[in-house]
Motif scaffolding. Structure first.
Motif, PDB file in Angstrom:
ATOM      1  N   PRO A 113     -12.483   0.589   7.501  1.00 33.97           N
ATOM      2  CA  PRO A 113     -11.030   0.386   7.718  1.00 33.97           C
ATOM      3  C   PRO A 113     -10.440  -0.899   8.532  1.00 33.97           C
ATOM      4  O   PRO A 113      -9.414  -1.631   8.092  1.00 33.97           O
ATOM      5  CB  PRO A 113     -10.553   1.455   8.594  1.00 33.97           C
ATOM      6  CG  PRO A 113     -11.822   2.676   8.247  1.00 33.97           C
ATOM      7  CD  PRO A 113     -13.141   1.662   8.189  1.00 33.97           C
ATOM      8  N   GLY A 167      -8.439   4.671  15.762  1.00 31.15           N
ATOM      9  CA  GLY A 167      -7.565   4.513  14.731  1.00 31.15           C
ATOM     10  C   GLY A 167      -6.703   3.242  15.261  1.00 31.15           C
ATOM     11  O   GLY A 167      -6.867   2.653  16.201  1.00 31.15           O
ATOM     12  N   TYR A 172      -4.621   3.736  10.171  1.00 29.24           N
ATOM     13  CA  TYR A 172      -6.050   4.431   9.952  1.00 29.24           C
ATOM     14  C   TYR A 172      -5.993   5.169  11.028  1.00 29.24           C
ATOM     15  O   TYR A 172      -5.731   5.073  12.254  1.00 29.24           O
ATOM     16  CB  TYR A 172      -7.175   3.678   9.754  1.00 29.24           C
ATOM     17  CG  TYR A 172      -8.689   4.135  10.132  1.00 29.24           C
ATOM     18  CD1 TYR A 172      -9.054   4.951   8.987  1.00 29.24           C
ATOM     19  CD2 TYR A 172      -9.195   4.058  11.434  1.00 29.24           C
ATOM     20  CE1 TYR A 172     -10.229   5.754   9.153  1.00 29.24           C
ATOM     21  CE2 TYR A 172     -10.544   4.591  11.623  1.00 29.24           C
ATOM     22  CZ  TYR A 172     -10.864   5.431  10.365  1.00 29.24           C
ATOM     23  OH  TYR A 172     -12.220   6.151  10.385  1.00 29.24           O
ATOM     24  N   LEU A 218      -8.120   4.413   4.803  1.00 26.97           N
ATOM     25  CA  LEU A 218      -6.882   3.319   4.998  1.00 26.97           C
ATOM     26  C   LEU A 218      -5.770   3.592   4.097  1.00 26.97           C
ATOM     27  O   LEU A 218      -6.293   3.612   2.972  1.00 26.97           O
ATOM     28  CB  LEU A 218      -7.502   1.936   5.050  1.00 26.97           C
ATOM     29  CG  LEU A 218      -6.675   0.837   5.813  1.00 26.97           C
ATOM     30  CD1 LEU A 218      -6.676   0.883   7.037  1.00 26.97           C
ATOM     31  CD2 LEU A 218      -7.119  -0.605   5.107  1.00 26.97           C
TER      32      LEU A 218
END
Length: 346
Positions: A133, A245, A257, A265
């Motif tokens: 991500p 995240g 994310y 994502l």
């Protein structure tokens, strides 16, 4: 489809000296074996168990490892990184070093300069740059899909490693900022640009150099170009599920994310035809640890420079040091002035 984790390297005679046998050594050992390397492991504790699990060769002498290995991989506690790296550099060995590169920016730069003078390559294992991500977010932002980045938020939480260990001693570990948050300080700089100011808060505060085993820190960064980053890290209760995240907002959209909320994502753009960008978490994706070690190995063998270098490692440590200074003083740290302070007191 073949799992990329099972693809061995075509590089001959890859002999790795793995120094250390703690938790992080397991993912490094696994990656090296998947590249077809012969791995020598040397450690005060745990070498035999690690060797039996991953089919490694235990070597009792660090000097023998330096003599036989082509690459040294440092996965020991942070305070030992500098001395091991300097010894490997003196032996003319290329190096992979688990983050942080060293405990201070000054020592990180000293290691970097020694490696450059010796013609040796050294790369810090900033694995988040290879995590899908974050890698995809960086690509999207570099390509201009979000326009100019305005505000970025990064968070990371993990079960505390600090209960009754060296991690509680800030002089040895740098605390939650140098340890856990370092990944996202590096991400903030990688994605938003060079840092101008740093301001940090932490609860509970560090007392007499001892950090609480359960602790949370928040660092605000301003960047060249005007972007602002908010970086949060927590050493949480034992058994806490790891979570991480980000959310990055630009003039043309938002990318986000969460390891808890979704498996990939999401990218939201104004007037975009696509519905977003999803990167599923599957076993068909290469391990980020394997990805970084594969890229470092290619560089050692004359390939392209990897996406992270020793200078990046030193700057990440420098940002963590600035955050620690902000905690101590309660003030915003201006990085240009902080550099002058360090030079005067060095």
């Amino acid at each position: 489809m073949q799992n990329p984790d099972t693809v061995a390297s075509d590089l001959p005679d890859l002999v790795i000296g793995l120094i250390g046998a703690g938790g992080i050594s397991q993912v490094h050992a696994s990656a090296w074996k998947k590249l077809g390397a012969h791995v020598l492991v040397h450690s005060i504790d745990g070498a035999q168990e690690l060797a039996e699990r991953f089919d490694l060769e235990v070597v009792d002498s660090f000097e023998e490892v330096l003599e036989r290995a082509s690459i040294i991989d440092i996965v020991t506690p942070t305070p030992t990184h500098e001395s091991i790296a300097l010894a490997a550099i003196a032996a003319g060995k290329n190096i992979v070093c688990e983050k942080p590169l060293t405990l201070t920016a000054a020592s990180s730069r000293a290691v970097f300069e020694a490696a450059r003078a010796a013609g040796v390559q050294i790369y810090p294992a900033h694995v988040v740059r290879y995590t899908a991500p974050y890698e995809a977010a960086h690509r999207a932002i570099t390509a201009g899909r979000l326009g100019r980045v305005a505000v970025a938020r990064f968070h990371r939480e993990a079960s505390s490693p600090a209960i009754g260990t060296w991690f509680q001693d800030v002089a040895l570990s740098g605390g939650v900022i140098m340890d856990l948050m370092l990944h996202d300080l590096d991400q903030a700089r990688w994605i938003c640009g060079e840092v101008v100011t740093v301001y940090a808060v932490q609860n509970p505060p560090t007392v007499d150099g001892v950090i609480a085993p359960f602790v949370s820190a928040h660092v605000t960064l301003t960047h060249e170009g005007g972007a602002i980053s908010h970086v949060h890290a927590t050493w949480a209760a034992t058994g806490t599920k790891f979570k991480t995240g980000f959310s990055i907002a630009g003039t043309d959209g938002v990318i986000s994310y969460s390891s808890l909320e979704n498996s990939g994502l999401t990218l939201e753009l104004q007037d975009a035809d696509d519905e977003g960008l999803t990167i599923p978490t599957t076993q068909l994706r290469e391990s980020p640890y394997l990805g970084e070690i594969r890229e470092f190995t290619a560089a050692f063998n004359g390939g392209p420079a990897p996406r992270v270098n020793a200078e990046d490692g030193a700057v990440a440590v420098y940002l963590a040091e600035a955050a620690q200074r902000s905690l101590e003083s309660g003030k915003v740290i201006v990085m240009s002035e902080f550099s002058t302070i360090e030079e005067k007191t060095a």
